[in-house]
Write a protein that holds these residues in place. Structure first.
Motif, mmCIF file in Angstrom:
data_model
loop_
_atom_site.group_PDB
_atom_site.id
_atom_site.type_symbol
_atom_site.label_atom_id
_atom_site.label_comp_id
_atom_site.label_asym_id
_atom_site.label_seq_id
_atom_site.Cartn_x
_atom_site.Cartn_y
_atom_site.Cartn_z
ATOM 1 N N GLY A 130 0.777 -1.234 0.000
ATOM 2 C CA GLY A 130 0.000 0.000 0.000
ATOM 3 C C GLY A 130 0.811 1.288 0.000
ATOM 4 O O GLY A 130 0.596 2.156 -0.861
ATOM 5 N N PRO A 131 1.759 1.449 0.935
ATOM 6 C CA PRO A 131 2.530 2.707 0.968
ATOM 7 C C PRO A 131 3.274 2.989 -0.332
ATOM 8 O O PRO A 131 3.281 4.119 -0.819
ATOM 9 C CB PRO A 131 3.502 2.480 2.137
ATOM 10 C CG PRO A 131 2.808 1.492 3.015
ATOM 11 C CD PRO A 131 2.078 0.581 2.082
ATOM 12 N N GLY A 132 3.904 1.958 -0.922
ATOM 13 C CA GLY A 132 4.623 2.143 -2.180
ATOM 14 C C GLY A 132 3.684 2.478 -3.325
ATOM 15 O O GLY A 132 4.003 3.306 -4.183
ATOM 16 N N TYR A 133 2.520 1.836 -3.319
ATOM 17 C CA TYR A 133 1.525 2.086 -4.365
ATOM 18 C C TYR A 133 1.048 3.535 -4.321
ATOM 19 O O TYR A 133 0.974 4.210 -5.345
ATOM 20 C CB TYR A 133 0.363 1.119 -4.177
ATOM 21 C CG TYR A 133 -0.791 1.324 -5.135
ATOM 22 C CD1 TYR A 133 -0.719 0.863 -6.447
ATOM 23 C CD2 TYR A 133 -1.952 1.968 -4.730
ATOM 24 C CE1 TYR A 133 -1.774 1.042 -7.328
ATOM 25 C CE2 TYR A 133 -3.022 2.155 -5.597
ATOM 26 C CZ TYR A 133 -2.926 1.688 -6.896
ATOM 27 O OH TYR A 133 -3.975 1.870 -7.768
ATOM 28 N N LEU A 134 0.734 4.037 -3.129
ATOM 29 C CA LEU A 134 0.276 5.426 -2.981
ATOM 30 C C LEU A 134 1.396 6.401 -3.308
ATOM 31 O O LEU A 134 1.158 7.463 -3.889
ATOM 32 C CB LEU A 134 -0.244 5.650 -1.558
ATOM 33 C CG LEU A 134 -1.494 4.831 -1.182
ATOM 34 C CD1 LEU A 134 -1.858 5.044 0.287
ATOM 35 C CD2 LEU A 134 -2.677 5.198 -2.079
ATOM 36 N N GLN A 135 2.627 6.027 -2.964
ATOM 37 C CA GLN A 135 3.780 6.861 -3.324
ATOM 38 C C GLN A 135 3.933 6.930 -4.837
ATOM 39 O O GLN A 135 4.272 7.983 -5.399
ATOM 40 C CB GLN A 135 5.048 6.276 -2.687
ATOM 41 C CG GLN A 135 6.330 7.033 -3.026
ATOM 42 C CD GLN A 135 7.541 6.391 -2.369
ATOM 43 O OE1 GLN A 135 7.622 6.312 -1.156
ATOM 44 N NE2 GLN A 135 8.479 5.909 -3.179
ATOM 45 N N GLY A 136 3.650 5.802 -5.508
ATOM 46 C CA GLY A 136 3.720 5.776 -6.971
ATOM 47 C C GLY A 136 2.687 6.688 -7.611
ATOM 48 O O GLY A 136 2.963 7.350 -8.612
ATOM 49 N N ILE A 137 1.477 6.730 -7.020
ATOM 50 C CA ILE A 137 0.442 7.634 -7.526
ATOM 51 C C ILE A 137 0.905 9.081 -7.419
ATOM 52 O O ILE A 137 0.739 9.875 -8.348
ATOM 53 C CB ILE A 137 -0.884 7.428 -6.767
ATOM 54 C CG1 ILE A 137 -1.459 6.043 -7.064
ATOM 55 C CG2 ILE A 137 -1.898 8.501 -7.163
ATOM 56 C CD1 ILE A 137 -2.721 5.721 -6.289
#
Length: 354
Positions: A130-137
């Motif tokens: 989750g944290p990496g995914y939101l950082q990617g956004i």
């Protein structure tokens, strides 16, 4: 009689030259292999055009500012889709799970195909990622480089909508060339090497005091899967969930380590990424490094794009010098992505001339 003959000849010449002017862009090899052109249709809007190998014709999309998007076939830019817009999208077909972290669907906004990605929050994999995914956004929202990153069409919480690339990712390289054998040439293959390093030099440029490094690259196939083919056989970076950021302030740098993705082994990672001590792996004790870990991997990626055909041997020999520099075990002695790009571009232009 002679006068009529001359008039007829002049008419024929005029018609030939007129037709040549109309079709010359489609006849030139440079255009077939993806030369970008900006067509000014109105004073307010520029267009980027490519030769689509899928449709075998030129397709165009508007060149948009930050906060807007333009898809092929659109007449003008549109603001990024909002939560309300995204709620109205209908999912037509599930593409599959991207590393079991995201749900990925085909959809349409108005008449234009798009891809919808949503974090899988109902299991442990999605929760951890989750944290990496939101950082990617956030990276896709703020690092506006359409020729480098997959184009964002809209976002809402953990859901994003992006542009479609029908040739899919670079793991299917040889499959794509079997489907489009006309483009299986030294020029197209070297173009992919140039495109790959062009992306790296942009990510390493220190844009707004930040250098971006791809951490999800334990092996060649994993790294190749992070890139999508455009329809003129170039690349865009599609997966930015595992990017680490080097903060740059003058000559000072805050270095990184890709420890969150576990221990890496083998020949593909740079030497400084490998566990250097005896005993069990401990991510907290792994030494720090910089973007030069990606320079180490450039030769492997480029040789992958060039393939194993005997016709590439001479080209590969011309790349030996720069590739040996990239494989220097001392990261400080490796070239920058900009230097590799300049060398690749010179070799690519030489291929075109020949």
């Amino acid at each position: 009689m002679k006068s009529k003959w001359r008039r007829s000849l002049l008419v024929c010449i005029f018609m030939y030259l007129s037709l040549l002017c109309i079709f010359r862009d489609h006849l030139l090899p440079e255009n077939i292999f993806g030369t970008h052109k900006k067509l000014t249709i109105s004073p307010e809007q520029n267009f980027k055009c490519i030769w689509s190998v899928v449709e075998n014709r030129e397709i165009c999309k508007p060149v948009c500012n930050h906060g807007f998007f333009g898809l092929y076939g659109m007449a003008k830019c549109h603001p990024l889709l909002t939560c309300e817009d995204i709620e109205q999208l209908k999912f037509s077909e599930e593409i599959g799970h991207m590393g079991y972290v995201k749900e990925v669907w085909h959809s349409y906004w108005q008449k234009f195909p798009v891809v919808v990605k949503k974090l899988r929050t109902f299991d442990l994999a999605g929760e951890i990622a989750g944290p990496g995914y939101l950082q990617g956004i956030n990276l896709m929202k703020n690092f506006y480089k359409p020729s480098v990153l997959l184009q964002l069409v809209g976002h809402c919480n953990d859901t994003i909508v992006t542009e479609v690339h029908r040739l899919l990712d670079a793991r299917d390289l040889e499959i794509r060339f079997k489907e489009y054998p006309l483009y299986n040439t030294l020029q197209t293959r070297m173009q992919l090497c140039v495109s790959y390093v062009d992306i790296l030099r942009t990510l390493h440029s220190g844009h707004h005091g930040k250098i971006y490094v791809q951490c999800d690259a334990k092996n060649l196939q994993k790294l190749a899967g992070q890139f999508l083919f455009t329809e003129d056989f170039r690349l865009v970076l599609s997966d930015v969930d595992s990017m680490e950021t080097i903060l740059v302030n003058g000559t000072n740098r805050k270095l990184i380590k890709c420890s969150d993705w576990g221990e890496v082994k083998g020949y593909f990672p740079a030497p400084e990424e490998l566990w250097p001590y005896k005993g069990g792996y401990d991510a907290s004790k792994l030494p720090l490094y910089d973007e030069k870990i990606e320079i180490w991997k450039i030769p492997d990626m480029c040789l992958y794009f060039l393939g194993d055909d005997g016709s590439t041997l001479k080209l590969k020999r011309s790349l030996n010098d720069i590739h040996n520099q990239c494989k220097n075990r001392n990261p400080r002695k490796r070239p920058t992505a900009e230097q590799v790009y300049e060398t690749y571009l010179t070799i690519y232009q030489d291929i075109i001339k020949k």
